[in-house]
Design an enzyme around this catalytic site. Structure first.
Site, PDB file in Angstrom:
ATOM      1  N   HIS A 188      -4.239  50.443   3.815  1.00 21.28           N
ATOM      2  CA  HIS A 188      -4.828  50.606   5.143  1.00 21.28           C
ATOM      3  C   HIS A 188      -4.479  49.415   6.024  1.00 21.28           C
ATOM      4  O   HIS A 188      -3.660  48.564   5.652  1.00 21.28           O
ATOM      5  CB  HIS A 188      -6.332  50.858   5.045  1.00 21.28           C
ATOM      6  CG  HIS A 188      -7.113  49.755   4.390  1.00 21.28           C
ATOM      7  ND1 HIS A 188      -7.186  48.483   4.908  1.00 21.28           N
ATOM      8  CD2 HIS A 188      -7.861  49.733   3.258  1.00 21.28           C
ATOM      9  CE1 HIS A 188      -7.946  47.742   4.129  1.00 21.28           C
ATOM     10  NE2 HIS A 188      -8.355  48.470   3.118  1.00 21.28           N
TER      11      HIS A 188
ATOM     12  N   HIS B 176      -4.457  45.819   4.554  1.00 20.18           N
ATOM     13  CA  HIS B 176      -3.274  45.499   3.744  1.00 20.18           C
ATOM     14  C   HIS B 176      -2.048  45.321   4.640  1.00 20.18           C
ATOM     15  O   HIS B 176      -1.218  44.450   4.414  1.00 20.18           O
ATOM     16  CB  HIS B 176      -3.010  46.601   2.722  1.00 20.18           C
ATOM     17  CG  HIS B 176      -4.221  46.964   1.912  1.00 20.18           C
ATOM     18  ND1 HIS B 176      -4.727  48.229   1.881  1.00 20.18           N
ATOM     19  CD2 HIS B 176      -5.032  46.205   1.151  1.00 20.18           C
ATOM     20  CE1 HIS B 176      -5.795  48.242   1.112  1.00 20.18           C
ATOM     21  NE2 HIS B 176      -6.009  47.020   0.656  1.00 20.18           N
TER      22      HIS B 176
ATOM     23  N   CYS C  83     -18.648  43.952 -10.893  1.00 15.81           N
ATOM     24  CA  CYS C  83     -18.399  44.936  -9.825  1.00 15.81           C
ATOM     25  C   CYS C  83     -17.017  45.517 -10.054  1.00 15.81           C
ATOM     26  O   CYS C  83     -16.016  44.795  -9.993  1.00 15.81           O
ATOM     27  CB  CYS C  83     -18.485  44.301  -8.431  1.00 15.81           C
ATOM     28  SG  CYS C  83     -17.907  45.454  -7.150  1.00 15.81           S
TER      29      CYS C  83
ATOM     30  N   CYS D 158     -14.480  45.141  -7.101  1.00 15.30           N
ATOM     31  CA  CYS D 158     -13.841  43.812  -6.995  1.00 15.30           C
ATOM     32  C   CYS D 158     -13.104  43.469  -8.280  1.00 15.30           C
ATOM     33  O   CYS D 158     -12.326  42.527  -8.304  1.00 15.30           O
ATOM     34  CB  CYS D 158     -14.858  42.687  -6.831  1.00 15.30           C
ATOM     35  SG  CYS D 158     -15.907  42.762  -5.417  1.00 15.30           S
TER      36      CYS D 158
ATOM     37  N   CYS E 231     -23.415  43.828  -4.813  1.00 13.20           N
ATOM     38  CA  CYS E 231     -22.164  43.087  -4.653  1.00 13.20           C
ATOM     39  C   CYS E 231     -22.053  42.611  -3.199  1.00 13.20           C
ATOM     40  O   CYS E 231     -22.252  43.399  -2.277  1.00 13.20           O
ATOM     41  CB  CYS E 231     -20.993  44.004  -5.003  1.00 13.20           C
ATOM     42  SG  CYS E 231     -19.424  43.400  -4.343  1.00 13.20           S
TER      43      CYS E 231
ATOM     44  N   HIS F  96     -19.027  44.820  -1.539  1.00 10.81           N
ATOM     45  CA  HIS F  96     -19.078  46.282  -1.465  1.00 10.81           C
ATOM     46  C   HIS F  96     -20.473  46.847  -1.246  1.00 10.81           C
ATOM     47  O   HIS F  96     -20.622  48.040  -0.962  1.00 10.81           O
ATOM     48  CB  HIS F  96     -18.444  46.888  -2.725  1.00 10.81           C
ATOM     49  CG  HIS F  96     -16.982  46.581  -2.822  1.00 10.81           C
ATOM     50  ND1 HIS F  96     -16.494  45.474  -3.466  1.00 10.81           N
ATOM     51  CD2 HIS F  96     -15.911  47.226  -2.291  1.00 10.81           C
ATOM     52  CE1 HIS F  96     -15.169  45.457  -3.353  1.00 10.81           C
ATOM     53  NE2 HIS F  96     -14.794  46.501  -2.641  1.00 10.81           N
TER      54      HIS F  96
ATOM     55  N   LYS G  89     -16.233  45.256   6.143  1.00 16.13           N
ATOM     56  CA  LYS G  89     -14.843  45.129   5.707  1.00 16.13           C
ATOM     57  C   LYS G  89     -14.198  46.515   5.667  1.00 16.13           C
ATOM     58  O   LYS G  89     -14.810  47.453   5.162  1.00 16.13           O
ATOM     59  CB  LYS G  89     -14.811  44.513   4.302  1.00 16.13           C
ATOM     60  CG  LYS G  89     -13.432  44.455   3.702  1.00 16.13           C
ATOM     61  CD  LYS G  89     -13.447  44.008   2.246  1.00 16.13           C
ATOM     62  CE  LYS G  89     -12.079  44.226   1.628  1.00 16.13           C
ATOM     63  NZ  LYS G  89     -12.037  44.040   0.186  1.00 16.13           N
TER      64      LYS G  89
ATOM     65  N   LYS H  33     -11.214  50.909   1.196  1.00 17.31           N
ATOM     66  CA  LYS H  33     -11.161  52.251   0.618  1.00 17.31           C
ATOM     67  C   LYS H  33     -12.503  52.581  -0.014  1.00 17.31           C
ATOM     68  O   LYS H  33     -12.998  53.692   0.086  1.00 17.31           O
ATOM     69  CB  LYS H  33     -10.091  52.290  -0.481  1.00 17.31           C
ATOM     70  CG  LYS H  33      -8.767  51.744  -0.057  1.00 17.31           C
ATOM     71  CD  LYS H  33      -7.772  51.605  -1.216  1.00 17.31           C
ATOM     72  CE  LYS H  33      -7.631  50.184  -1.704  1.00 17.31           C
ATOM     73  NZ  LYS H  33      -6.296  49.819  -2.147  1.00 17.31           N
TER      74      LYS H  33
END
Ligand code: MSP
Length: 482
Positions: free
Chosen positions: A20, A23, A129, A132, A146, A149, A300, A303
């Site tokens: 995405h 990246h 997690c 991660c 987490c 996330h 953040k 995905k």
């Protein structure tokens, strides 16, 4: 004569979904640095790749109804397609599932840690997690979840091997303070130093094979696989042939000049990786550049969270250089940036359609109509270098990419003003020689803009250089979008 080597890496991306904007951001800024160094004449090696040996792939492959190798082959192709679409000039794509290139390196590295007395068996009881792929302690969590996330970590209790990271805390600190190992930016560096001061604990370094059956077996214990972060970090040397007997690339390019990583994975790169390298007796990378994250709606872009913008959609609508421009200029490297489709469009219309695109077309229309050619090579070089800020190259060598593009846009805006003030399209009727001189100047200065744009917007740069040198009209560069 060949100049020094320059080795730059992106992280290797998890292939549980397509890449995405986050990246793409990381990869585009690495590409800008790689292109800049190539243009400077440095022997440059640019590595990227895919982090395959994780539990997530298991699930993703199952969902896609594919076995793991087939799933991975497909998604690697998708990654590479995006790199083509984004014009990423990488030299090598490594995948950690590659048993020929990567596994011998990972195994050799594990053995080196083990021979140094830094691997020992133990029991890991704690939190994990899976998004991660990281072990957490209670104090890391936010409301029991987490910190990245926002999901509840699993409680695990399993027999693992541990890596004695604690042993290297002082040495890592020393190397950071002496700048032998540099962390950019200053505030990220201070965060990591504070982290060391709170105490570095040993790290669980393997997982049961049942959890990640496709992972790399721990040498001497087939029931365990190497922890995915240990496996993944080693990609930076295995790709250069560290696991092979003869490894010219490793000799030439290690230590890396720059690892470029997001802040969510800075600890792995600035603490764990140096600890592993010290244990294995290898030099540390020269620099880790830590960037902020692209966020969307305050979170953040991820995905796992499900709020991604697909770079392919933007490329299809606006073109790849428009996306490269946006990522390099409008996204902060040090801070988090909230990206919306609207901010993208505004920036496109304002700076590319009305700015650069309009300037090039106006100037080249006049040049072709009045039959004016570009100035001599000497004059071109003068225009290219004369107003470059003294620290332009330093900025580009560090992380101030945005300042460099700001400078290019100062030139573009300056040229717009120059046209407004001198009005060559009016003067051509009253003082042809003067008007032609002004246009020659403009063509030459637009050429210099094209030269400066090379690492950032390679296609656009090429079109501008070609059109100005040949005295042709370039294709319409950035049509306005409503
Ligand atoms: N596989 C690990 C890295 C191993 S490197 C030895 C990993 N993969 S990832 O796919 O989750 O992330 C890869 C990189 O993309 C990281 O640098 C991460 O910070 C970056 N980004 C992921 N989401 C991002 C944003 N939303 N914004 C900017 N960068 C982001 O971690």
């Amino acid at each position: 004569m060949e100049r020094k080597g320059f080795y730059i890496t992106t992280p290797i991306f998890y292939p549980n979904a397509n890449l995405h904007m986050g990246h793409a951001f990381n990869t585009v800024i690495c590409d800008i640095w790689a292109r800049h160094h190539r243009l400077q004449g440095d022997a440059t090696y640019f590595l990227t790749g895919s982090d395959d040996n994780t539990g997530k792939i298991f699930k993703a492959a199952k969902q896609a109804n594919k076995d793991i190798p087939e799933y991975l082959t497909n998604i690697h192709e998708e990654f590479k397609k995006l790199y083509v679409d984004l014009n990423i000039s990488y030299d090598q794509f490594i995948s950690t599932s590659d048993q020929k290139v990567h596994w011998p390196g990972a195994t050799k590295f594990w053995n080196a840690l083990s021979e140094a007395g830094d691997i020992y068996p133990g029991v890991y009881e704690g939190l994990y997690c899976a998004s991660c792929e990281a072990f957490y302690t209670e104090k890391d969590l936010i409301n029991g979840n987490c910190p990245i996330h926002g999901t509840e970590p699993e409680k695990i209790n399993e027999k693992n091997y541990f890596f004695r990271l604690s042993k290297y805390a002082d040495k890592i600190k020393e190397k950071i303070l002496s700048k032998e190992f540099e962390i950019v930016s200053e505030s990220r560096k201070n965060e990591m130093l504070a982290f060391i001061d709170r105490g570095l604990e040993d790290v669980s370094f393997s997982r049961p094979k049942s959890v990640v059956p496709h992972g790399i077996p721990v040498p001497g214990d087939p029931e365990q696989v190497i922890y995915v972060w240990c496996d993944a970090l080693v990609n930076y040397v295995s790709a250069l042939g560290y696991g092979e007997v003869i490894h010219p690339n490793f000799d030439k390019f290690w230590p890396a000049d720059m690892h470029v990583v997001g802040k969510d994975i800075s600890r792995f790169h600035t603490l764990l990786w140096p600890g592993m390298l010290l244990s294995a007796g290898l030099p540390l990378p020269k620099k880790v550049v830590v960037h902020g994250l692209i966020i969307s709606g305050g979170k953040k872009m991820s995905k796992s969270i499900g709020n991604v913008i697909d770079p392919k959609d933007l490329i299809n609508e606006y073109g790849r250089d428009a996306l490269r421009y946006f990522l390099a200029r409008e996204v902060s490297i040090t801070e988090d940036s909230d990206v919306t489709l609207e901010s993208f469009k505004n920036s496109y219309n304002g700076n590319l359609a009305n700015g650069l695109g309009n300037l090039v077309s106006r100037v080249m229309k006049m040049a072709t109509a009045y039959e004016v050619a570009i100035s001599s090579e000497d004059k071109r070089e003068t225009y290219l270098t004369e107003s470059i800020p003294e620290n332009y190259n330093d900025n580009l060598h560090n992380f101030e990419i945005k300042k460099c593009i700001d400078h290019i846009w100062e030139r573009i805006n300056g040229l717009d003003e120059y046209i407004q003030q001198t009005e060559p399209y009016k003067k051509i009727k009253t003082d042809e020689t003067l008007a032609k001189n002004i246009v020659e100047d403009l063509v030459t200065r637009v050429w210099a803009v094209g030269k400066l744009l090379q690492p950032f917007m390679p296609d656009t740069a090429k079109e501008i250089i070609k059109a100005t040198e040949a005295g042709n009209l370039p294709p319409s560069l950035f049509p306005r979008k409503d």
